[in-house]
Every structure is written in structure tokens, then in C-alpha cells.
Enzyme design. Structure first.
Site, PDB file in Angstrom:
ATOM      1  N   GLY A 308      33.072  37.741  52.290  1.00  9.41           N
ATOM      2  CA  GLY A 308      33.217  36.688  51.004  1.00  9.41           C
ATOM      3  C   GLY A 308      34.411  36.730  50.146  1.00  9.41           C
ATOM      4  O   GLY A 308      35.351  37.392  50.607  1.00  9.41           O
ATOM      5  N   SER A 309      34.437  36.216  48.970  1.00 10.05           N
ATOM      6  CA  SER A 309      35.421  36.345  48.147  1.00 10.05           C
ATOM      7  C   SER A 309      35.855  37.642  47.664  1.00 10.05           C
ATOM      8  O   SER A 309      36.876  37.830  47.043  1.00 10.05           O
ATOM      9  CB  SER A 309      35.060  35.577  46.680  1.00 10.05           C
ATOM     10  OG  SER A 309      34.667  34.097  46.869  1.00 10.05           O
ATOM     11  N   THR A 310      35.101  38.767  47.725  1.00 11.28           N
ATOM     12  CA  THR A 310      35.447  40.025  47.633  1.00 11.28           C
ATOM     13  C   THR A 310      36.713  40.603  48.219  1.00 11.28           C
ATOM     14  O   THR A 310      37.375  41.332  47.792  1.00 11.28           O
ATOM     15  CB  THR A 310      34.445  41.032  47.807  1.00 11.28           C
ATOM     16  OG1 THR A 310      33.951  41.018  49.371  1.00 11.28           O
ATOM     17  CG2 THR A 310      32.999  40.923  47.002  1.00 11.28           C
ATOM     18  N   PHE A 311      36.916  39.916  49.197  1.00  4.61           N
ATOM     19  CA  PHE A 311      38.010  40.342  50.066  1.00  4.61           C
ATOM     20  C   PHE A 311      39.202  39.712  49.395  1.00  4.61           C
ATOM     21  O   PHE A 311      40.474  40.439  49.628  1.00  4.61           O
ATOM     22  CB  PHE A 311      37.967  39.496  51.264  1.00  4.61           C
ATOM     23  CG  PHE A 311      38.304  40.414  52.632  1.00  4.61           C
ATOM     24  CD1 PHE A 311      37.982  41.384  52.751  1.00  4.61           C
ATOM     25  CD2 PHE A 311      39.229  39.756  53.498  1.00  4.61           C
ATOM     26  CE1 PHE A 311      38.183  42.339  53.892  1.00  4.61           C
ATOM     27  CE2 PHE A 311      39.938  40.619  54.510  1.00  4.61           C
ATOM     28  CZ  PHE A 311      39.240  42.151  54.753  1.00  4.61           C
ATOM     29  N   LYS A 312      39.291  38.953  48.654  1.00  2.00           N
ATOM     30  CA  LYS A 312      40.477  38.458  47.827  1.00  2.00           C
ATOM     31  C   LYS A 312      41.334  39.567  47.168  1.00  2.00           C
ATOM     32  O   LYS A 312      42.455  39.515  46.869  1.00  2.00           O
ATOM     33  CB  LYS A 312      40.050  37.257  46.748  1.00  2.00           C
ATOM     34  CG  LYS A 312      39.800  36.119  47.300  1.00  2.00           C
ATOM     35  CD  LYS A 312      39.017  35.141  46.362  1.00  2.00           C
ATOM     36  CE  LYS A 312      38.464  33.819  46.742  1.00  2.00           C
ATOM     37  NZ  LYS A 312      37.576  33.089  45.872  1.00  2.00           N
TER      38      LYS A 312
END
Lengths: 716, 374
Positions: A308-312
Site C-alpha cells: 500500500g501507501s507505505t511504499f511511497k
């Protein structure tokens, strides 16, 4: 009548005597031959018959946490075994023993008549049953004595107790999924028990015992405590207190959000050491049979999921490190709807206009992240993600690690794949990989190897194998890592997705994530993973924590569901590790001139620090940093005035050249002298006791050869 | 008879003989203790079960020995037929249910209240006295078949057959051997003896060949290692025990054979256990003690005041010496296995009693030797 015997009779008497003499000489010669000539050979034959070798059960080693708390131990337990070929009346024995062992008589009969030389009748007796069995044996002995059965070994003697080892997990479900478990023969079949089975299992050996003709043992050379048969002990990096905190908070979070499950990973970013690894639902390895296979698995390591967004964070870090963007570069976020050519559309939860890179992370804009990824390009994207360790196993010593899945972005032409990857779709990572990559940011850009086992020691306490922290590679430059920490800190600040989620008294750098779960081949609209990963304190982090809540109900956002769990765990763990919040008031930049007014409060602060020392919580950060330095030969700058430096350990460990004025408050004269000497400062001391004021104030930039005055006060 | 007693009584009895016998019997007590405790504990929950009994018989035996030493041996001549009758009754009683005691298929014992007696042991004494009496009386007529040979063969034959029926082949064999040797010394023609022995030998071969149990016993004797698991088991264990002893032995109490490996470890095969613990030196000591007994016995046979005394001394010496040699031969595997105890050393009350009584009689004969200093 009284006539003596004749001469010839006398001769015959002598002949008889000579005959006996000849007989005696023959016998004597025979004994000489047997005892002196053949003696050795005959003795060997006899010894083969009377000295029988018996196996000694190995004793499985203990698993300890880093504080020496026993997480898995082996204890002696008795099993009932029998030799069916020697049992003449199994029917009688079955009837006698069935109520004692709590078995059906027919079942027992079947066991006792099996065509095997040796059978287990019942394994791992409870103490009650063991006692009952021993009482039965005593009764039989009594009966036999009355019958005078003699030297023959009776039926009852062919069914007896055999000591075995049994694995126990005294902390019950604590870290159950990490420890794994053993089968009834004490062989590890899951988790660390399986991974380190060869070390833990121990070596059985043979011991010779003198037995009589009925195979009863006469002389037993087995020892009660024999390090030769004992397996090695495993010392983990886990800390049972932190593990408990993690599990408790995880359970609370899961029940608060009625989630299906959850995971927490807590550790030190500097060394890659894992302090706690929790997965809900917990399993109690004492009763591992009661759990489903997927519950027994340590999914933090074995299962991959979309981040999810943690990858950003990693996309942004890559772009910064490659100098493709600067933190202040602006991207237009298309007001929440971004047409990526054709039909593909990317949405943001909240529409945004123009955002800086920093704001894209802070507010978690998908469109912004996609645009950064686009600017980075496939080759560099691929390079950085793989450098972070995604797509390949971390190499943790644990069975069944998954590599996750990463597309080859060098070859993938579709811009959509790059774009979705930027917010963590179309890639899969294990929670451990995610945590390691996060730690790399917290470790000045250096990726470490995960460290779950510290060392293997033998039964006598000697080190058999050591697993020191090991550097894998540098992923980001130090400057980028530091920039990323600053950017991620904004997430927990006003306007971020996890506002106010830093542990009280500390700062935190983190990132939220809300990943739609894949159901079949499509994204689910109501099943989410809520994630939060964070480093605390934001500058010079000592803790890296990853929280994942599986299918929360009511709320789904990582900032709402997972971040509060992070905050609780971080706050408690920091205290356990001996890190205390700074004085909530802004630091006093005391001038010598302003001293009289300040003295009281300063002294108070000194006292607080003293208490910390008394509590025996000596921060370990410094030591770990030392070993890291060996690996990477980095020059550590004294990050003066930051939380890390104040809380992070002994001054003597700080090497290299000072760039700013250190905070001397609370130090003794000797310590202060040492620090200033390193910094190359000349100094002037006043008073005695502990430093209460200094000139120049902490944090002020310094040149080499500067001058400094410090005031000391005795403590109250 | 009166002349002998009045005119030339030697001043003392044979102390060397006495010392040898008492030493052997004492050694026997120690050996019974050593070899039987493990078995007694297992069988009777009392490690001293056999030692206590043997000790009791030892005391009774000592009394019997002093009695025998005190009673003029010529008196036995009068009672010789009573002795034979008593032996006959005893040998018949062992077959009577309720009085006779059967152990492992052999009816050798007679129960007298708490005690059990083995009539065959006393039969040996009776036969020896009978033979000595008869030989001394017939002297010159011994060479006649009908006078010197047949009657003895018939009388002894009855007893040998009875003992053999128990069955106690060991005792039967000893009885037979003693009878023939005494006949030989008494002056029977050698031809008769050779014929009788070869006839008996032929019958024995036929019996052995017909009886598979005895046949296998002979086989096992020829190759104890091949039959070591079944019929040769006892002999194999015995040889291993003896061999383990070596020169010095494993030390007192360290025998392994007595841990139920060697059957009859405290009776017939007691010497195996002894040689395992005490080594060849121990065995040599035992042999030397027996040699002393036999030597003094033979000397006594030569110097006894009259023919009866000579034959009696020879017979009693054979009773001890011959049986000891045969037992040692059996234990060391040069003679086939027979149920034959080692005088003074093996556990067995009747045997000890009979042997001590025999020594007592020998002592009495020695007291009546005219020449001092023997």
C-alpha cells in the site's frame, strides 16, 4: 582282623594316590590354559555378554531471549514402553493397566500384542498417571515376592517407564509463532525450533551398563546431568518484555477494530535486530495441534502482501537519492483524478492541487507518488527497490521465507505498472522486507541483515556460533536518509496522515498505508490491510516498528487503525530500552550570567538523569552503533542537541570531530572534560558536582580550538 | 582290635588334615556367600538365605567331625549293615510323595521338618564303610569272582541304581568309581574290573545314544561354543567365567557369572565363580588344600593300624579327592557335565555334613596310628 594290608595292596594304594595326582595335574593344566592362555579371549566373550550399550536420550537445548528468559525448555517426562515378544499374558496386563493409563483394555491389548520388539504404550504421562503406574509396579513387586517367582523376569518387568524429554514453552503463547514447536520426539518442525534443530537437538550417545542374564541393569554409568548429550542453547534478539508489549497492544488493536488478525515487528534499525515479532491470532506452541496450519506459520516472514501507501516512502527516497527531485519540488496532483492515458485512472482519497514531494508523503497522494515514479524511470525504480531488498529473501534464519514479488521495471513498458507500484499495488512484499527497508532509512541509508538469533551457546555456556549484526549494502546516501526522516516526520505532524501519532515526548518518522486486499484477482472494496511503519525518534531513530492490522472494521486508514498501536508500543518500548522523553519544556540554553535564576530547575533535571542511571537501564544504542561502525567504517558525527545524542548513550563512545557545542548538562567534570577534549575545545570549569550551565549554549556551531566555560554544582 | 587301642595309640590326631579340612570348609562358606547372594535376594528376598543354612550345617558338621574323631572307627564294623539299611530307606523315601522333595525333576531330598537331607551323600559313606569292612574281612579271598567281586558288585549295584533313578548320575558315577577303585586296591582280579567297566561303559554309550538329552549333553561338552545358546550354555558360561579370572581374578565380589548367567553358580559350578573372582592363584590354593587332604589320606591308608582302617581311609579320601577332581574337570570342560558338587565348597548341607564326618573318621584313624609323627 587287625592284620595290616598286604604289600601289593599298599602298592595299589600308592597307585590310586598317583592316579589322583595325575587327575589333579590335568585339571591344573586345564585351568592354566583357560585362565592364562585363553583368558583374554574368554574375558572378551564374557564382557560382550554382560556389558550392553544403552542409548542415552539427548536433551534439547533451551531457547532464551536476549535477557536470558527461558522461552522454550525441555523437561523430563516418563513414557510407558513395553516389549511385546516377552509378554506372556497380555490380557491380564491390559486389564490391570487400562484404568491406570486411562486407556481401553482392547486398545492396550492390541498394543501389547503387536509384532514388534518394542512399543510405546503411552507417551508423556501426566504426573498423576506416572504416580499410579509406579504404585502399580510396587504392588506387582510385592505380589511377586510372595509368589517367590525367582530369577526369571516376569511380564510386569517387560512393561516399564522410559524417561523422555518433553518440550515446554513456559511463556505460553509469547512469541509462539517465532519459536515454532517440536513433535513428540522433540524434533523441531516449525519456526526457530525447526531452523536450529541440529543445534538444539543434542547428541544422543551410548552408555554401557552391566546387565544380568535377565537384562536387568546392575551398574548404570549414565549421568544425571551430562553436557555431552545436551543440545546447544539459542539466544534470541527478542526481548520478552517488548514482545509482551507488542502482543498486548496488537491484541488490543485487533479487538478494538474487530480485525481478522494483525502483525507487529519491533526492532533496532541500526543493527537489524528484532526485539519483538508478534502475529495475531497468537499460538501457544504447547498445544500447537489446536491451530490451523496458516495460524502456525509466521506470516511476517512467509507471506507476502501488498504494502500500500507505505511504499511511497521508498519511491520518494529513490527519487531524492537519484537527484531526480528535491524535497521542495512541486507536483500537480490533478485534483484527485489522474488520467494515465487510455482508460487507466488513478484516484486520490482527497483531491489535491499542487504538492511538494514532502507533502505528497505527508498527505499520501497516489497521483503525486505516481508522478515521482514516472520521473524516476523504470531502470532506477527497479534498481532502488531491489537495493531496498524487495523481491529477494532477506536471508533471515527462519524456515519458509518468501521473496515477495517485484516486476522487472527495467523491462516493463507500461507506465501504469510503474505508477501503481508507486503506491504499493502490483508488488508484494513480506512484512519483514518492509521493516528492513524502513530500518535502512533509519540507519543512514544502510540496509542491514535481519538478526533474530544472537548466538548459539553450548550447555557449558561456551559460544558455539555468533550472529553479529551485518551490513548488507548502502541503499541511500546519508543525506537522503536524513532528508527522508525529516519528510516522514511530517506524517506525524500537523497535516499528516498520522497526526499526533508520535510517542509522547518523542518525535517519530513514519508512513501510513491502507492496502486493498486482493480477493481472487480483483481488489476488494471492503477488505483492507491497515499499515503503519515508523521510526522513533525521528532524528537518529533507535526503534523501527511496523504495524499491520488485517481487515479492520469501522475504519480502515492506517493512520487511524495502525498508527495508535505504533504509538503505544513505541512509548512503552522506549522506556524499556532506557530512553526517556526530553523535558517537555524547550531546552534551556543557559547563560552563565543568567545562572542564579536557573539553578533550581537545572538541578532538578540533573536528578532526573541520575534516576535513569539508577534504574539500571543502560541504553544499548551506543554499543550497537560501535559494531555497526566496524562494518561500514562510517564516521559518526556527534549529532549534538538531538534526541539521539541525549538519550543515546555514553559520551565516551562518540568519536570524530564535533561540529556544534555539545550539551554538557548533567555530566560530571571528568565526563565533560573528556567530551570537550575530543571536540578540541579549551575549557574553564567552575564548582564541582554535575554541570548545570555552560557557555556557549548547546547546539551553537563551533570551530576547532574554541573556548568554553562550564559551571558545576553539587547535587542536593 | 583291643590290642591296637591299648598298645599303640598315637599321641595326637593329624592336625594338618584337620587344618586343611577346616580351611576348605571355611573357604566354602565365603564362596557360598559370594556366589549366592544375588540369586538369594532375587529368589528369597534374603541375600543370606543360603549362607545361613550353610553356616548351620557347617556348625553341625564340625560337631559331627569331632564326634567322628572321638569314636573308635572299629565300631563302624558292627553297624555296617544298619548303615546300608538306613541308606536304602533314605534312598527309597526320596520317591515317596510328601517326604521326598523334588527339585527340577530330580528327587534327591528327604524332608525332615525344616531340614532337607540328601540320602545319597550318606550312602557314599555307608558304601565306603561296607567296602572297607568287606575287603578287610575277605583279604586273600578277594581274587575269587564269587566271593571277592560279585557280592560287592551286587550290593553297590543296588545303591548305584537307586541313586541313578533319582536321577543323580553324578553321585552314581562317584559311587561306582569308588567301588571299583576299592575293589582294585582290595585285590580283585583286574580282568573282572576291566570287563565290568567296559561293560558298564558300553551300556552308558547305548544309554547316551538312546537318550537325546544326554546325547546333546555330550555334544555340548565336545564343543561348548557351538551349542553355547542351549545345551552348552552352562559350560560356556563356566568357561567364560574361569577365563575372565585370569591370573589375579576380577576381585572378590566382582563376578559377572553369578548375575544369573551361570546356572548352579553356588552349587556345582561354585569353582567357576571362585576362579573368576580370585583367578588362577585362587584355584591353585583350592587345589593345594585338596592335595593336602588327599596326601594325608593316602599316607593314612598306608599306615593305618589294620586293613579295615587302611581301606576305610582310602575310601574316605577317594570320596573327597575323586569327587573334587571330577568336579573340577566338569567345571573346566574336560569331563561331561554331571550334577556333582565340589566337597566342602559347594552349597549343600548333607554333602558338607558327610564330608566333615569323613574327615572326623580319618582323624580317628590317624589317632590310632602307632608311629608318632606320621
Amino acid at each position: 582282623m587287625s592284620v595290616k594290608i598286604s604289600k601289593w595292596a599298599r602298592v595299589r594304594v600308592v597307585l590310586v594316590g598317583l592316579g589322583l595326582l595325575v587327575g589333579a595335574l590335568v585339571v591344573c593344566g586345564r585351568f592354566l590354559q583357560l585362565q592364562l592362555v585363553q583368558g583374554e579371549e574368554l574375558r572378551e566373550r564374557a564382557e560382550q555378554e554382560v556389558w550392553k550399550s544403552f542409548p542415552v536420550q539427548p536433551v534439547r537445548g533451551t531457547i532464551l531471549d536476549c535477557k536470558g528468559m527461558e522461552l522454550a525448555v525441555s523437561t523430563g517426562v516418563q513414557s510407558v514402553v513395553a516389549h511385546p515378544p516377552h509378554i506372556t499374558n497380555p490380557g491380564y496386563l491390559s486389564r490391570e493397566l487400562a484404568p491406570i493409563l486411562g486407556m481401553e483394555a482392547e486398545e492396550l491389548m492390541k498394543t501389547l500384542t503387536r509384532a514388534r520388539p518394542f512399543v510405546y504404550v503411552q507417551r508423556h504421562l501426566t504426573p498423576e498417571k506416572e504416580e499410579a503406574f509406579r504404585a502399580w509396579q510396587a504392588r506387582q513387586e510385592e505380589r511377586r515376592r510372595k509368589k517367590l517367582a525367582g530369577g526369571k523376569r516376569s511380564d510386569e518387568e517387560w512393561i516399564y517407564l522410559l524417561p523422555e524429554g518433553r518440550r515446554l514453552y513456559p511463556q505460553q503463547s509469547l512469541a509462539g509463532v517465532v519459536l515454532g514447536f517440536c513433535n513428540i520426539d522433540e524434533h523441531g518442525i516449525e519456526g526457530l525450533e525447526h531452523q536450529f534443530d541440529t543445534y538444539l537437538y543434542g547428541r544422543g550417545k551410548k552408555v554401557v551398563k552391566l546387565v544380568d542374564a535377565q537384562r536387568r541393569i546392575v551398574i548404570n554409568e549414565e549421568k544425571a546431568w551430562d553436557p555431552e548429550v545436551m543440545g546447544h542453547n539459542l539466544v534470541l534478539s527478542l526481548d520478552h518484555t517488548i514482545q509482551y508489549i507488542a502482543e498486548k497492544e496488537l491484541e488490543r488493536g485487533v479487538s478494538r477494530w474487530q480485525a481478522a488478525g494483525g502483525m507487529v515487528l519491533v526492532g533496532r534499525p541500526r543493527t537489524g535486530e528484532i526485539l519483538a515479532m508478534a502475529q495475531y491470532p497468537f499460538i501457544d506452541p504447547n498445544h500447537y495441534q489446536e491451530y490451523r496450519e496458516d495460524q502456525r506459520r509466521n506470516r511476517i516472514i512467509t507471506d507476502a502482501m501488498e504494502p500500500g501507501s507505505t511504499f511511497k516512502v521508498f519511491i520518494a527516497a529513490a527519487a531524492l537519492d537519484a537527484h531526480v527531485v528535491k524535497p521542495t519540488d512541486r507536483f500537480h496532483c490533478e485534483n484527485g483524478v489522474y488520467h494515465l492515458g487510455g482508460k487507466e485512472v488513478i484516484h486520490d482519497c482527497h483531491p489535491y492541487g499542487v504538492l511538494t514531494v514532502q507533502q505528497i508523503i505527508q498527505k499520501s497522494s497516489n497521483i503525486g507518488a505516481a508522478k515521482i515514479a514516472g520521473k524516476l524511470g523504470g531502470a532506477r525504480l527497479d534498481y532502488y527497490l531491489r537495493a531496498f531488498g524487495f523481491g529477494s529473501p532477506t536471508g533471515i534464519l527462519f524456515p519458509g521465507e518468501s521473496a515477495g514479488f517485484l516486476k522487472n521495471f527495467q523491462k516493463v513498458r507500461s507506465p501504469l505498472d510503474r505508477a501503481t507500484c508507486a503506491f504499493g499495488q502490483g508488488v508484494s512484499v513480506t512484512p519483514l522486507q518492509l521493516w528492513m527497508a524502513l530500518s535502512a532509512i533509519g540507519n543512514r541509508g544502510i540496509l542491514m541483515e535481519p538478526r533474530l538469533v544472537k548466538e548459539v551457546v553450548d550447555a557449558n555456556g561456551r559460544k558455539v556460533k555468533e550472529y553479529p549484526p551485518r551490513v548488507k549494502r548502502r541503499v541511500l546516501s546519508e543525506a537522503t536518509a536524513s532528508q527522508m526522516l525529516a519528510i516522514m516526520e511530517m506524517v506525524t505532524r500537523e497535516g499528516g496522515t498520522a497526526r499526533g501519532m508520535a510517542p509522547p515526548g518523542f518525535t517519530a518518522a513514519g508512513k501510513t498505508g491502507t492496502a486493498q486486499k486482493l480477493v481472487g484477482r480483483a481488489y476488494s472494496h471492503n477488505k483492507f490491510n491497515s499499515l503503519f511503519m515508523g521510526l522513533t525518534p525521528a532524528q537518529g531513530p533507535v526503534l523501527a516498528i511496523l504495524v499491520i492490522i488485517d481487515e479492520p472494521k469501522g475504519a480502515v486508514y492506517g493512520g487511524v487503525v495502525a498508527a495508535p498501536i505504533f504509538r503505544e508500543i513505541a512509548a512503552q518500548t522506549l522506556r524499556v530500552l532506557g530512553y526517556y522523553p526530553e523535558n517537555p519544556n524547550p531546552p534551556v540554553l543557559a547563560n552563565l550570567s543568567a545562572l542564579p535564576a536557573q539553578v533550581g530547575r537545572q538541578a532538578e533535571e540533573g536528578e532526573v538523569k541520575e534516576k535513569k542511571g539508577d534504574a539500571g537501564c543502560k541504553p544499548e544504542g551506543a554499543g550497537n552503533r560501535g559494531s555497526l561502525l566496524q562494518g561500514e567504517s562510517l564516521q559518526v558525527e556527534a549529532a549534538v542537541g538531538t534526541a539521539e545524542h541525549k538519550t543515546g548513550g555514553q559520551w565516551s563512545m562518540i568519536k570524530g570531530e564535533m561540529k556544534v557545542m555539545p550539551d554538557l548538562r548533567g555530566l560530571t567534570i571528568r565526563e565533560a572534560l573528556d567530551v570537550l577534549h575530543r571536540a578540541g575545545l579549551r575549557c574553564h570549569f567552575e564548582g564541582s558536582g554535575r554541570a548545570v550551565a555552560q557557555e556557549p549554549v548547546p547546539g551553537q556551531p563551533l570551530g576547532r580550538g574554541g573556548y568554553c566555560a562550564v559551571r558545576f554544582e553539587a547535587q542536593r | 582290635m583291643t590290642m591296637a587301642t591299648e598298645a599303640g595309640k598315637s599321641v595326637h590326631s593329624d592336625y594338618i588334615l584337620l587344618a586343611g579340612a577346616v580351611t576348605l570348609a571355611t573357604l566354602g562358606m565365603a564362596m557360598v556367600f559370594i556366589s549366592s547372594t544375588v540369586m538369594a535376594q532375587s529368589q528369597y528376598q534374603d541375600p543370606y538365605f543360603f549362607v545361613k543354612r550353610q553356616g548351620l550345617y557347617f556348625l553341625v558338621g564340625l560337631a559331627a567331625m569331632f564326634m567322628g574323631q572321638g569314636v573308635d572307627y572299629h565300631l563302624y564294623k558292627r553297624g555296617v549293615y544298619y548303615f546300608l539299611l538306613l541308606s536304602l530307606i533314605g534312598l527309597v523315601l526320596v520317591f515317596v510323595p510328601g517326604i521326598g522333595a523334588k527339585v527340577r525333576g530330580a528327587a534327591r531330598w528327604v524332608k525332615l521338618g525344616p531340614l532337607t537331607l540328601q540320602p545319597s551323600e550318606f550312602t557314599k559313606l555307608a558304601i565306603v564303610i561296607f567296602m572297607a569292612y568287606s575287603l578287610a574281612r575277605k583279604q586273600e579271598k578277594m581274587k575269587y569272582f564269587a566271593i571277592g567281586f560279585l557280592p560287592h558288585l551286587l550290593v553297590a549295584g543296588v545303591f548305584i541304581c537307586l541313586v541313578g533313578l533319582e536321577p543323580d548320575f553324578g553321585a552314581a558315577l562317584t559311587l561306582g568309581a569308588i567301588t571299583f577303585i576299592m575293589l582294585f586296591v582290595g585285590g580283585t582280579r583286574l580282568t573282572y574290573i576291566i570287563l565290568a567297566v567296559s561293560g558298564g561303559g558300553f551300556m552308558a554309550v547305548v544309554m547316551v545314544l538312546r537318550d537325546p538329552k544326554k546325547f546333546s549333553r555330550v555334544l555340548s561338552f565336545l564343543d561348548p561354543w557351538k551349542y553355547g545358546q542351549d545345551v552348552g550354555y552352562q559350560l560356556r558360561q563356566s568357561l567364560q567365567a574361569i577365563g575372565s579370572g585370569g591370573l589375579w581374578g576380577l576381585g572378590p565380589g566382582n563376578s559377572r557369572a553369578k548375575l544369573f548367567y551361570l546356572p548352579d553358580a553356588h552349587t556345582d559350578f561354585i569353582l567357576s565363580v571362585f576362579s573368576e573372582e580370585m583367578g588362577f592363584l585362587g584355584v591353585f590354593l583350592v587345589m593345594a588344600l585338596f592335595a593336602v587332604l588327599v596326601y594325608r589320606g593316602i599316607i593314612l591308608g598306608l599306615r593305618a593300624p589294620d586293613a579295615f582302617g587302611s581301606y576305610l581311609a582310602l575310601g574316605l579320601t577317594l570320596l573327597i579327592g575323586l569327587q573334587a577332581v571330577i568336579n573340577m574337570g566338569v567345571v573346566s570342560g574336560i569331563l561331561p557335565t554331571k550334577g556333582l558338587s565340589l566337597p566342602f565348597l559347594s552349597y549343600g548341607g548333607s554333602s558338607l555334613l558327610a564330608n566333615l564326618l569323613a574327615v572326623g573318621i580319618l582323624l580317628n584313624i590317624s589317632k590310632q596310628v602307632r608311629k608318632p609323627g606320621l
